[in-house]
Design an enzyme around this catalytic site. Structure first.
Site, PDB file in Angstrom:
ATOM      1  N   ASP A 204      38.785  28.589  40.929  1.00 57.81           N
ATOM      2  CA  ASP A 204      39.217  29.842  41.536  1.00 57.81           C
ATOM      3  C   ASP A 204      40.732  29.833  41.689  1.00 57.81           C
ATOM      4  O   ASP A 204      41.438  29.278  40.842  1.00 57.81           O
ATOM      5  CB  ASP A 204      38.508  29.997  42.894  1.00 57.81           C
ATOM      6  CG  ASP A 204      38.178  31.446  43.224  1.00 57.81           C
ATOM      7  OD1 ASP A 204      39.123  32.231  43.394  1.00 57.81           O
ATOM      8  OD2 ASP A 204      36.980  31.786  43.309  1.00 57.81           O
ATOM      9  N   HIS A 255      41.155  34.050  47.558  1.00 55.82           N
ATOM     10  CA  HIS A 255      39.769  34.156  47.086  1.00 55.82           C
ATOM     11  C   HIS A 255      39.045  32.817  47.045  1.00 55.82           C
ATOM     12  O   HIS A 255      37.899  32.685  47.490  1.00 55.82           O
ATOM     13  CB  HIS A 255      39.799  34.793  45.693  1.00 55.82           C
ATOM     14  CG  HIS A 255      38.477  35.197  45.143  1.00 55.82           C
ATOM     15  ND1 HIS A 255      37.703  34.370  44.352  1.00 55.82           N
ATOM     16  CD2 HIS A 255      37.803  36.358  45.239  1.00 55.82           C
ATOM     17  CE1 HIS A 255      36.610  35.004  43.981  1.00 55.82           C
ATOM     18  NE2 HIS A 255      36.635  36.215  44.515  1.00 55.82           N
ATOM     19  N   SER A 428      31.194  37.635  43.691  1.00 56.81           N
ATOM     20  CA  SER A 428      31.932  36.418  44.021  1.00 56.81           C
ATOM     21  C   SER A 428      31.450  35.818  45.329  1.00 56.81           C
ATOM     22  O   SER A 428      31.477  34.603  45.511  1.00 56.81           O
ATOM     23  CB  SER A 428      33.427  36.719  44.154  1.00 56.81           C
ATOM     24  OG  SER A 428      34.050  36.795  42.913  1.00 56.81           O
TER      25      SER A 428
END
Length: 477
Positions: A204, A255, A428
């Site tokens: 990520d 994220h 996600s």
């Protein structure tokens, strides 16, 4: 979409999880580049006009699950025919001692008499917990001559939520007893497994410092090979921290830290949230930077995370058992570099779990969601319905909570400033729910190959609607 939402009941994982479904929503990535599938969210459920599933129906299981309270106990309670309600304690104890050998033989674990109860029943301790053999052992004991009844001496636990302030809002991790019928019920799993011993790689944006993730990681790697995306002044190196991925007008998402928090945020530390597998160690593999990243960097990250060889990169000293790829790009076919990397990771024993994508379209058009041997995850909302943004289609393997998922991030708009929390929507966000479930299974059964772990998860799912008129997510045969 296939008729699968991850669930918590399995003879292998005992009573780990309950109904689950996963996907991530957000703006599409820049053309040709995979981007994180997320969107900031309020705590409200998805819009009422979102495409919906009919209420899911529990799928028929091949084997009845073994509750954790039964599997964990190593004691059984037996009432013998010669002990009546009027029997004295001495008579009950004599009968109990008489049958120790029979209990040991039928239990297959050895046995000793612990005591007799006030009602005259006998409590025996076996040599090991009943585990997944509980039903067989109890059935064998009930066939012993003179046994009127045989019951497990249940292992009891306090049903308090962890003391993390946001615990009650983590609907995706809770279960029916906590008012969350479509969460995965990790609290039922924790007496048996919390993921200890398992490394999970999060491919990520990297990891930002956060007190709810303190001590929860092992060394990772920065795989970004283009300076414009790196945003840290250098290229590939062992520093997998997240310097920010702001891409005007979008602020930095943090994220990877959000994904990591869902998996492994510290539980019972009195702050923030808890992760569904707090015993897991997160391995950050930075593959996304400013505005996204390149698929070949992601592919190298897959290989390295699982213990494979990447030219110019030192060997991974702590290979990951499960890989989380909450990222997506648009492609009608799975590129060969993705397919080769996934095959290599699985050959090293790793489970590869990927987000289906957030375009509300067929996942066949998104990569790596359309790659073979990756577990592709869609998203549901708090009501158990398909999230409006979630990709679906025959290529989706499983689904999990992906709306209003609160986890760890940073307050910084561009660079890290201070730790905080936020709720995001997306496949996600659904993907780490499946990943942490796989980690719980892997911690219990270290020798299970990837196919077997995936089969455990898929074999304990809840089916979506089989109504032919429900075109949003039709059950496949």
């Amino acid at each position: 979409m296939r008729d699968r939402r991850i669930g918590a009941r399995s003879r292998t994982v005992l009573s780990l999880l309950s109904s689950l479904a996963i996907l991530g929503a957000g703006a599409p990535a820049a053309a040709g580049a995979p981007g994180p599938g997320y969107a900031p969210a309020s705590l409200a459920p998805a819009r009422a006009d979102a495409p919906r599933f009919d209420r899911p129906v529990r799928a028929q299981a091949r084997a009845e699950p073994v509750a954790a309270s039964v599997a964990r106990t190593n004691r059984v309670v037996v009432r013998w025919s010669e002990v009546r309600s009027t029997a004295t304690p001495a008579v009950a104890a004599a009968a109990a001692r008489k049958h120790v050998a029979a209990v040991a033989t039928a239990g297959g674990h050895g046995a000793r008499l612990v005591r007799t109860t006030g009602s005259g029943t006998a409590v025996y301790e076996l040599g090991s917990p009943l585990g997944s053999d509980a039903k067989r052992i109890l059935a064998a004991l009930r066939r012993v001559p003179g046994a009127v009844s045989v019951e497990p001496d249940l292992w009891m636990t306090a049903e308090n939520l962890p003391n993390d302030p946001q615990a009650a809002n983590l609907w995706g991790l809770l279960g029916p007893a906590d008012g969350s019928p479509f969460g995965i019920d990790v609290l039922s799993a924790w007496p048996t497994t919390d993921g200890t011993g398992v490394v999970v790689a999060v491919l990520d944006t990297g990891l930002v410092s956060h007190p709810d993730l303190a001590g929860q990681s092992v060394p990772g790697y920065d795989m970004i090979s283009v300076l414009a995306q790196a945003n840290d002044g250098n290229l590939r190196d062992p520093d997998a921290s997240d310097p920010g991925d702001a891409c005007s007008p979008r602020k930095s998402s943090w994220h990877g830290t959000h994904v990591a928090g869902t998996i492994a945020a510290v539980a019972d530390n009195g702050i923030g949230v808890f992760g569904g597998a707090p015993g897991v160690k997160i391995q950050p593999v930075r593959v996304l930077g400013t505005c996204g990243g390149y698929g070949t960097d992601v592919a190298d990250g897959i290989r390295w995370a699982a213990g494979g060889t990447v030219p110019g990169v030192p060997a991974n000293s702590t290979p990951a058992r499960v890989l989380n790829l909450s990222l997506s790009g648009q492609s009608p076919d799975c590129p060969s570099y993705y397919q080769d990397a996934i095959a290599d990771a699985r050959a090293h024993g790793a489970v590869v779990v990927v987000a289906a994508g957030n375009l509300g379209a067929d996942a066949a058009g998104s990569s790596p969601a359309n790659c073979a041997n990756a577990m592709t995850v869609a998203a549901i909302d708090v009501n158990g319905k398909r999230a409006s943004f979630s990709n679906d289609g025959a290529g989706v393997d499983i689904a999990g909570p992906g709306v209003g998922i609160i986890s760890t991030i940073d307050t910084g708009a561009t660079v890290p400033v201070s730790p905080t929390y936020a709720a995001y929507n997306g496949t996600s966000m659904a993907t780490p729910h499946v990943v942490l479930s796989a980690a719980l299974v892997a911690a219990m059964e270290p020798g299970l190959p990837p196919d077997a772990i995936e089969a455990v998860l898929q074999g304990t799912t809840t089916a979506f609607s089989s109504d032919p008129s429900d075109k949003s997510c039709q059950v496949l045969g």
